[in-house]
Design a protein around this motif. Structure first.
Motif, PDB file in Angstrom:
ATOM      1  N   ALA A 158       0.837  -1.208   0.000  1.00  0.00           N
ATOM      2  CA  ALA A 158       0.000   0.000   0.000  1.00  0.00           C
ATOM      3  C   ALA A 158       0.866   1.249   0.000  1.00  0.00           C
ATOM      4  O   ALA A 158       0.548   2.242  -0.669  1.00  0.00           O
ATOM      5  CB  ALA A 158      -0.926  -0.008   1.205  1.00  0.00           C
ATOM      6  N   ALA A 159       1.957   1.213   0.751  1.00  0.00           N
ATOM      7  CA  ALA A 159       2.873   2.356   0.790  1.00  0.00           C
ATOM      8  C   ALA A 159       3.465   2.616  -0.593  1.00  0.00           C
ATOM      9  O   ALA A 159       3.544   3.759  -1.053  1.00  0.00           O
ATOM     10  CB  ALA A 159       3.978   2.104   1.803  1.00  0.00           C
ATOM     11  N   LEU A 160       3.886   1.546  -1.266  1.00  0.00           N
ATOM     12  CA  LEU A 160       4.460   1.698  -2.601  1.00  0.00           C
ATOM     13  C   LEU A 160       3.426   2.247  -3.575  1.00  0.00           C
ATOM     14  O   LEU A 160       3.737   3.086  -4.425  1.00  0.00           O
ATOM     15  CB  LEU A 160       4.999   0.354  -3.091  1.00  0.00           C
ATOM     16  CG  LEU A 160       6.142  -0.262  -2.263  1.00  0.00           C
ATOM     17  CD1 LEU A 160       6.552  -1.611  -2.846  1.00  0.00           C
ATOM     18  CD2 LEU A 160       7.337   0.671  -2.189  1.00  0.00           C
ATOM     19  N   ALA A 161       2.181   1.800  -3.440  1.00  0.00           N
ATOM     20  CA  ALA A 161       1.119   2.298  -4.313  1.00  0.00           C
ATOM     21  C   ALA A 161       0.878   3.786  -4.095  1.00  0.00           C
ATOM     22  O   ALA A 161       0.637   4.540  -5.048  1.00  0.00           O
ATOM     23  CB  ALA A 161      -0.165   1.514  -4.061  1.00  0.00           C
ATOM     24  N   CYS A 162       0.949   4.243  -2.846  1.00  0.00           N
ATOM     25  CA  CYS A 162       0.757   5.668  -2.553  1.00  0.00           C
ATOM     26  C   CYS A 162       1.874   6.516  -3.156  1.00  0.00           C
ATOM     27  O   CYS A 162       1.625   7.599  -3.694  1.00  0.00           O
ATOM     28  CB  CYS A 162       0.671   5.879  -1.046  1.00  0.00           C
ATOM     29  SG  CYS A 162      -0.862   5.299  -0.297  1.00  0.00           S
ATOM     30  N   VAL A 163       3.102   6.028  -3.076  1.00  0.00           N
ATOM     31  CA  VAL A 163       4.217   6.774  -3.666  1.00  0.00           C
ATOM     32  C   VAL A 163       4.076   6.826  -5.183  1.00  0.00           C
ATOM     33  O   VAL A 163       4.296   7.873  -5.808  1.00  0.00           O
ATOM     34  CB  VAL A 163       5.571   6.153  -3.267  1.00  0.00           C
ATOM     35  CG1 VAL A 163       6.715   6.785  -4.055  1.00  0.00           C
ATOM     36  CG2 VAL A 163       5.806   6.330  -1.775  1.00  0.00           C
ATOM     37  N   ARG A 164       3.693   5.718  -5.777  1.00  0.00           N
ATOM     38  CA  ARG A 164       3.491   5.714  -7.236  1.00  0.00           C
ATOM     39  C   ARG A 164       2.409   6.714  -7.632  1.00  0.00           C
ATOM     40  O   ARG A 164       2.543   7.425  -8.635  1.00  0.00           O
ATOM     41  CB  ARG A 164       3.117   4.311  -7.711  1.00  0.00           C
ATOM     42  CG  ARG A 164       4.286   3.335  -7.737  1.00  0.00           C
ATOM     43  CD  ARG A 164       3.946   2.074  -8.518  1.00  0.00           C
ATOM     44  NE  ARG A 164       2.900   1.302  -7.863  1.00  0.00           N
ATOM     45  CZ  ARG A 164       3.121   0.332  -6.996  1.00  0.00           C
ATOM     46  NH1 ARG A 164       4.366   0.016  -6.646  1.00  0.00           N
ATOM     47  NH2 ARG A 164       2.113  -0.345  -6.458  1.00  0.00           N
ATOM     48  N   GLN A 165       1.350   6.794  -6.832  1.00  0.00           N
ATOM     49  CA  GLN A 165       0.286   7.743  -7.135  1.00  0.00           C
ATOM     50  C   GLN A 165       0.760   9.179  -6.957  1.00  0.00           C
ATOM     51  O   GLN A 165       0.379  10.065  -7.729  1.00  0.00           O
ATOM     52  CB  GLN A 165      -0.932   7.478  -6.256  1.00  0.00           C
ATOM     53  CG  GLN A 165      -2.183   8.231  -6.690  1.00  0.00           C
ATOM     54  CD  GLN A 165      -2.607   7.862  -8.100  1.00  0.00           C
ATOM     55  OE1 GLN A 165      -2.555   6.692  -8.481  1.00  0.00           O
ATOM     56  NE2 GLN A 165      -3.004   8.855  -8.884  1.00  0.00           N
ATOM     57  N   ALA A 166       1.586   9.419  -5.941  1.00  0.00           N
ATOM     58  CA  ALA A 166       2.146  10.754  -5.744  1.00  0.00           C
ATOM     59  C   ALA A 166       2.949  11.183  -6.970  1.00  0.00           C
ATOM     60  O   ALA A 166       2.817  12.326  -7.453  1.00  0.00           O
ATOM     61  CB  ALA A 166       3.016  10.778  -4.490  1.00  0.00           C
ATOM     62  N   LEU A 167       3.765  10.289  -7.478  1.00  0.00           N
ATOM     63  CA  LEU A 167       4.540  10.589  -8.680  1.00  0.00           C
ATOM     64  C   LEU A 167       3.617  10.866  -9.860  1.00  0.00           C
ATOM     65  O   LEU A 167       3.857  11.778 -10.660  1.00  0.00           O
ATOM     66  CB  LEU A 167       5.488   9.433  -8.999  1.00  0.00           C
ATOM     67  CG  LEU A 167       6.627   9.214  -7.987  1.00  0.00           C
ATOM     68  CD1 LEU A 167       7.255   7.838  -8.180  1.00  0.00           C
ATOM     69  CD2 LEU A 167       7.687  10.304  -8.132  1.00  0.00           C
ATOM     70  N   GLU A 168       2.544  10.088  -9.955  1.00  0.00           N
ATOM     71  CA  GLU A 168       1.571  10.264 -11.043  1.00  0.00           C
ATOM     72  C   GLU A 168       0.908  11.639 -10.973  1.00  0.00           C
ATOM     73  O   GLU A 168       0.598  12.245 -12.008  1.00  0.00           O
ATOM     74  CB  GLU A 168       0.512   9.163 -10.963  1.00  0.00           C
ATOM     75  CG  GLU A 168      -0.481   9.155 -12.102  1.00  0.00           C
ATOM     76  CD  GLU A 168       0.120   8.746 -13.441  1.00  0.00           C
ATOM     77  OE1 GLU A 168      -0.449   9.127 -14.487  1.00  0.00           O
ATOM     78  OE2 GLU A 168       1.165   8.061 -13.448  1.00  0.00           O
ATOM     79  N   GLU A 169       0.711  12.127  -9.757  1.00  0.00           N
ATOM     80  CA  GLU A 169       0.073  13.436  -9.569  1.00  0.00           C
ATOM     81  C   GLU A 169       1.045  14.590  -9.758  1.00  0.00           C
ATOM     82  O   GLU A 169       0.663  15.756  -9.615  1.00  0.00           O
ATOM     83  CB  GLU A 169      -0.554  13.518  -8.173  1.00  0.00           C
ATOM     84  CG  GLU A 169      -1.648  12.507  -7.900  1.00  0.00           C
ATOM     85  CD  GLU A 169      -2.863  12.662  -8.790  1.00  0.00           C
ATOM     86  OE1 GLU A 169      -3.084  13.785  -9.296  1.00  0.00           O
ATOM     87  OE2 GLU A 169      -3.596  11.675  -8.977  1.00  0.00           O
ATOM     88  N   GLY A 170       2.307  14.303 -10.051  1.00  0.00           N
ATOM     89  CA  GLY A 170       3.294  15.352 -10.271  1.00  0.00           C
ATOM     90  C   GLY A 170       4.045  15.768  -9.031  1.00  0.00           C
ATOM     91  O   GLY A 170       4.814  16.736  -9.056  1.00  0.00           O
TER      92      GLY A 170
END
Length: 336
Positions: free
Chosen positions: A32-44
């Motif tokens: 879940a932590a890795l998914a949140c970081v990936r989403q943060a990167l996706e959001e710029g």
């Protein structure tokens, strides 16, 4: 995503930063932590904040893994030193030269990087001469292990003294990381004016007051299952101060203000922080990727004067403004 200069420095940071206090290595599973970081990167989002003490170093390890493979030059990685880590021996905390020089190497190893963009003193150390601390930070910068230095939760007079030494040592002290949100405004009277004068920007933590400003905690009702208030690994302790009916009743008054602005209550809270003087970035945390997406939408939002006035009227006297609330622990408070 909006980008801002960090204080008077030339380095840009994303207006929304992603932080992993109380989540990575503790509150949520690694996937879940890795998914949140990936989403943060996706959001710029390009700015990522952590500390060696978070989950007793595990949070840095998880963040290092999550950012592995990303272009290093496109990221701003921030970490901190002060609180006890490891076996918590006599030199495993504070801002002595010994602890700083050893701690930075541990952080770099866990973060899988050769340098951090910002190395921060997580609190003021009452037992180490400030000259020793600042010289150690200067040597970390000159060794190429950090590009800039900052502080967190320091009082105005402490920041001013550090800034004077930083100028003498010719190292860039560029930031302060305080708790700041609609309910907790203790930095406004002294810290913010001092930092504005010195060219030091605020990287704000807890812009949503650990989730209270989302409005999901309601007066007279049990806390929601699975919320921060049920976390026995530190989250419940931090949020407890806000779980009073007088505060929760006032927070519910923010809902129509958010709706009028076309925002969720969480987005309103983050947008409010980003509109305050001297704020370079607001740190959000998340246990689910969709929380990252929602909060990131606050970047670039402008609240008009009538909205800001309505927020102040809604919250009234539950806002904490006492500058004395900014303080750092002494050794006796850490170890008894």
């Amino acid at each position: 995503m909006e980008f801002r200069n960090l204080g008077a420095s030339g380095m840009k940071v994303s207006a929304i930063s992603y932080g992993n206090w109380l989540t990575h290595g503790s509150q949520v599973e690694e996937d879940a932590a890795l998914a949140c970081v990936r989403q943060a990167l996706e959001e710029g989002i390009t700015t990522f904040d952590t500390a060696d003490v978070y989950a007793n170093t595990a949070a840095e390890t998880v963040l290092g893994k999550a950012l592995s493979g990303q272009r290093r030059e496109s990221l701003e990685i921030l970490t901190k030193v002060f609180w006890p880590t490891g076996p918590k021996g006599p030199n495993d905390h504070g801002l002595s030269r010994k602890h700083i020089m050893e701690a930075i190497d541990g952080s770099l190893t866990r973060l899988q990087t050769d340098y951090v963009d910002l190395y921060q003193a997580h609190r003021f150390d009452h037992e180490t001469p400030l000259e020793e601390t600042m010289l150690a930070f200067a040597d970390v910068v000159r060794a190429g292990k950090a590009l800039y230095i900052g502080v967190s939760e320091w009082r105005a007079e402490e920041i001013r003294a550090a800034a004077e030494l930083a100028r003498e040592l010719r190292v860039p002290l560029v930031s302060n990381q305080p708790q700041y949100n609609m309910l907790w405004r203790v930095i406004e009277a002294e810290v913010v004016p001092t930092c504005e004068e010195l060219g030091i920007g605020q990287i704000v933590w807890s812009p949503i007051a650990q989730g209270v400003l989302t409005g999901k905690y309601r007066p007279g009702e049990p806390v929601p299952e699975g919320s921060r208030a049920t976390d026995d690994k530190g989250g419940a302790d931090m949020i407890g101060r806000w779980l009073r009916d007088d505060v929760l009743e006032r927070v519910q008054l923010l809902r129509p203000i958010a709706e009028e602005a076309g925002l969720s209550p969480a987005q309103l809270a983050v947008a409010w922080v980003l509109q305050q003087p001297d704020v370079s970035s607001a740190i959000i945390g998340a246990s689910r990727p969709e929380q990252v997406t929602e909060n990131a939408k606050a970047a670039g939002v402008t609240l008009d004067a009538s909205t800001l006035a309505a927020i102040d009227e809604a919250l009234g006297d539950v806002v904490e403004r006492d500058p004395a609330q900014t303080k750092s622990p002494r050794r006796s408070e850490l170890f008894g």
